[in-house]
Design a protein around this motif. Structure first.
Motif, PDB file in Angstrom:
ATOM      1  N   ALA A 103     136.372  90.142  83.941  1.00 28.78           N
ATOM      2  CA  ALA A 103     135.777  90.501  82.579  1.00 28.78           C
ATOM      3  C   ALA A 103     137.820  91.026  82.033  1.00 28.78           C
ATOM      4  O   ALA A 103     137.381  90.781  81.109  1.00 28.78           O
ATOM      5  N   ILE A 104     138.098  91.362  83.142  1.00 27.79           N
ATOM      6  CA  ILE A 104     139.624  91.463  83.190  1.00 27.79           C
ATOM      7  C   ILE A 104     140.171  90.591  82.634  1.00 27.79           C
ATOM      8  O   ILE A 104     141.566  90.427  81.556  1.00 27.79           O
ATOM      9  N   TRP A 105     139.952  89.344  83.377  1.00 23.76           N
ATOM     10  CA  TRP A 105     140.877  87.502  82.455  1.00 23.76           C
ATOM     11  C   TRP A 105     140.242  87.461  81.193  1.00 23.76           C
ATOM     12  O   TRP A 105     141.402  87.416  80.298  1.00 23.76           O
ATOM     13  N   GLY A 106     139.480  88.043  80.598  1.00 17.91           N
ATOM     14  CA  GLY A 106     139.194  87.646  79.216  1.00 17.91           C
ATOM     15  C   GLY A 106     139.218  88.786  78.705  1.00 17.91           C
ATOM     16  O   GLY A 106     140.274  88.232  77.733  1.00 17.91           O
ATOM     17  N   PHE A 107     139.939  90.200  78.573  1.00 22.30           N
ATOM     18  CA  PHE A 107     140.368  91.181  78.044  1.00 22.30           C
ATOM     19  C   PHE A 107     141.880  90.671  78.217  1.00 22.30           C
ATOM     20  O   PHE A 107     142.472  91.722  76.775  1.00 22.30           O
ATOM     21  N   THR A 108     142.476  90.272  79.196  1.00 20.15           N
ATOM     22  CA  THR A 108     143.872  90.129  78.695  1.00 20.15           C
ATOM     23  C   THR A 108     144.249  88.773  78.263  1.00 20.15           C
ATOM     24  O   THR A 108     145.467  88.201  78.565  1.00 20.15           O
ATOM     25  N   LEU A 109     143.261  88.015  78.712  1.00 18.38           N
ATOM     26  CA  LEU A 109     144.366  86.853  77.753  1.00 18.38           C
ATOM     27  C   LEU A 109     144.957  87.274  76.924  1.00 18.38           C
ATOM     28  O   LEU A 109     144.764  88.096  75.879  1.00 18.38           O
ATOM     29  N   ASP A 110     146.593  86.303  76.218  1.00 13.12           N
ATOM     30  CA  ASP A 110     147.262  85.952  75.708  1.00 13.12           C
ATOM     31  C   ASP A 110     146.099  85.399  74.073  1.00 13.12           C
ATOM     32  O   ASP A 110     147.128  84.377  73.653  1.00 13.12           O
ATOM     33  N   ALA A 111     145.980  85.968  73.584  1.00 13.04           N
ATOM     34  CA  ALA A 111     145.479  85.510  72.499  1.00 13.04           C
ATOM     35  C   ALA A 111     144.260  86.568  71.169  1.00 13.04           C
ATOM     36  O   ALA A 111     144.900  88.296  71.715  1.00 13.04           O
ATOM     37  N   ASN A 112     144.023  86.529  70.100  1.00 14.53           N
ATOM     38  CA  ASN A 112     143.642  87.480  69.568  1.00 14.53           C
ATOM     39  C   ASN A 112     142.926  88.480  69.332  1.00 14.53           C
ATOM     40  O   ASN A 112     141.859  88.056  70.391  1.00 14.53           O
ATOM     41  N   LEU A 113     142.604  89.559  68.869  1.00 15.58           N
ATOM     42  CA  LEU A 113     141.172  90.673  69.479  1.00 15.58           C
ATOM     43  C   LEU A 113     139.742  90.593  69.630  1.00 15.58           C
ATOM     44  O   LEU A 113     139.403  90.416  70.520  1.00 15.58           O
ATOM     45  N   ILE A 114     139.655  89.548  68.813  1.00 15.15           N
ATOM     46  CA  ILE A 114     137.811  88.994  68.940  1.00 15.15           C
ATOM     47  C   ILE A 114     138.113  88.324  69.866  1.00 15.15           C
ATOM     48  O   ILE A 114     137.074  88.119  70.352  1.00 15.15           O
ATOM     49  N   VAL A 115     138.856  87.070  70.450  1.00 18.04           N
ATOM     50  CA  VAL A 115     138.915  85.791  70.829  1.00 18.04           C
ATOM     51  C   VAL A 115     139.062  86.882  72.772  1.00 18.04           C
ATOM     52  O   VAL A 115     138.002  86.504  73.574  1.00 18.04           O
ATOM     53  N   ARG A 116     139.474  88.165  73.060  1.00 18.57           N
ATOM     54  CA  ARG A 116     139.771  88.407  74.163  1.00 18.57           C
ATOM     55  C   ARG A 116     138.764  89.543  74.347  1.00 18.57           C
ATOM     56  O   ARG A 116     137.902  88.676  75.402  1.00 18.57           O
ATOM     57  N   ILE A 117     137.997  89.461  72.799  1.00 19.61           N
ATOM     58  CA  ILE A 117     136.413  90.510  73.097  1.00 19.61           C
ATOM     59  C   ILE A 117     134.685  89.135  73.930  1.00 19.61           C
ATOM     60  O   ILE A 117     134.660  89.685  74.566  1.00 19.61           O
ATOM     61  N   ILE A 118     135.255  88.154  72.980  1.00 22.21           N
ATOM     62  CA  ILE A 118     134.210  87.313  73.293  1.00 22.21           C
ATOM     63  C   ILE A 118     134.418  86.768  74.425  1.00 22.21           C
ATOM     64  O   ILE A 118     133.686  86.359  75.506  1.00 22.21           O
ATOM     65  N   ALA A 119     135.881  86.270  75.234  1.00 27.66           N
ATOM     66  CA  ALA A 119     135.802  86.494  76.443  1.00 27.66           C
ATOM     67  C   ALA A 119     135.918  86.827  77.290  1.00 27.66           C
ATOM     68  O   ALA A 119     134.945  87.066  78.965  1.00 27.66           O
ATOM     69  N   GLY A 120     136.189  88.582  77.419  1.00 31.61           N
ATOM     70  CA  GLY A 120     135.845  89.558  77.809  1.00 31.61           C
ATOM     71  C   GLY A 120     134.435  89.956  78.261  1.00 31.61           C
ATOM     72  O   GLY A 120     134.228  90.700  79.266  1.00 31.61           O
ATOM     73  N   ILE A 121     133.604  89.323  77.465  1.00 30.33           N
ATOM     74  CA  ILE A 121     131.811  89.650  77.465  1.00 30.33           C
ATOM     75  C   ILE A 121     131.378  88.509  78.103  1.00 30.33           C
ATOM     76  O   ILE A 121     130.533  88.591  78.915  1.00 30.33           O
TER      77      ILE A 121
END
Length: 116
Positions: free
Chosen positions: A24-42
């Motif tokens: 989750a931390i990795w997904g939410f801290t990606l260097d990407a836009n908010l939508i990508v971070r949310i999708i990756a973080g979940i």
């Protein structure tokens, strides 16, 4: 000895939670836009959960398709190793190394003590 065995099983549970937290931390801290971070973080932790539930939940007793022997070992190496890599990317390399080392020690003790 019973206390140590119980502590080792508790560590296994904490490591399992660490996998999900690291993903989750990795997904939410990606260097990407908010939508990508949310999708990756979940989504990434969700994939980890599904894999664990299908093949390893409850030491294999609660899994839909339980793996044993070398297949279980391979799953754990990939599952915990993948989390260690994600922790390394999201936090520090040392954090990922420490996480993987804790899992390796935990796994060796589980084998030695015949724990699931």
């Amino acid at each position: 000895m019973t206390v140590l065995k119980g502590a080792n099983l508790a560590l296994m549970f904490l490591l399992e939670l660490g996998v999900l937290a690291g993903a989750a931390i990795w997904g939410f801290t990606l260097d990407a836009n908010l939508i990508v971070r949310i999708i990756a973080g979940i989504g990434v932790p969700a994939v980890f959960v599904v894999v664990w539930a299908l093949f390893a939940a409850g030491g294999g007793k609660n899994a839909r398709y339980p793996l044993t022997g070398p297949w279980r070992a391979l799953l754990e190496i990939v599952w915990f190793g993948g989390a260690a890599v994600l922790i390394g990317f999201a936090c520090t390399a040392l954090g990922g190394i420490v996480f993987f080392a804790l899992w390796a020690i935990n796994g060796a003790l589980r084998l030695l003590w015949h724990q699931a």
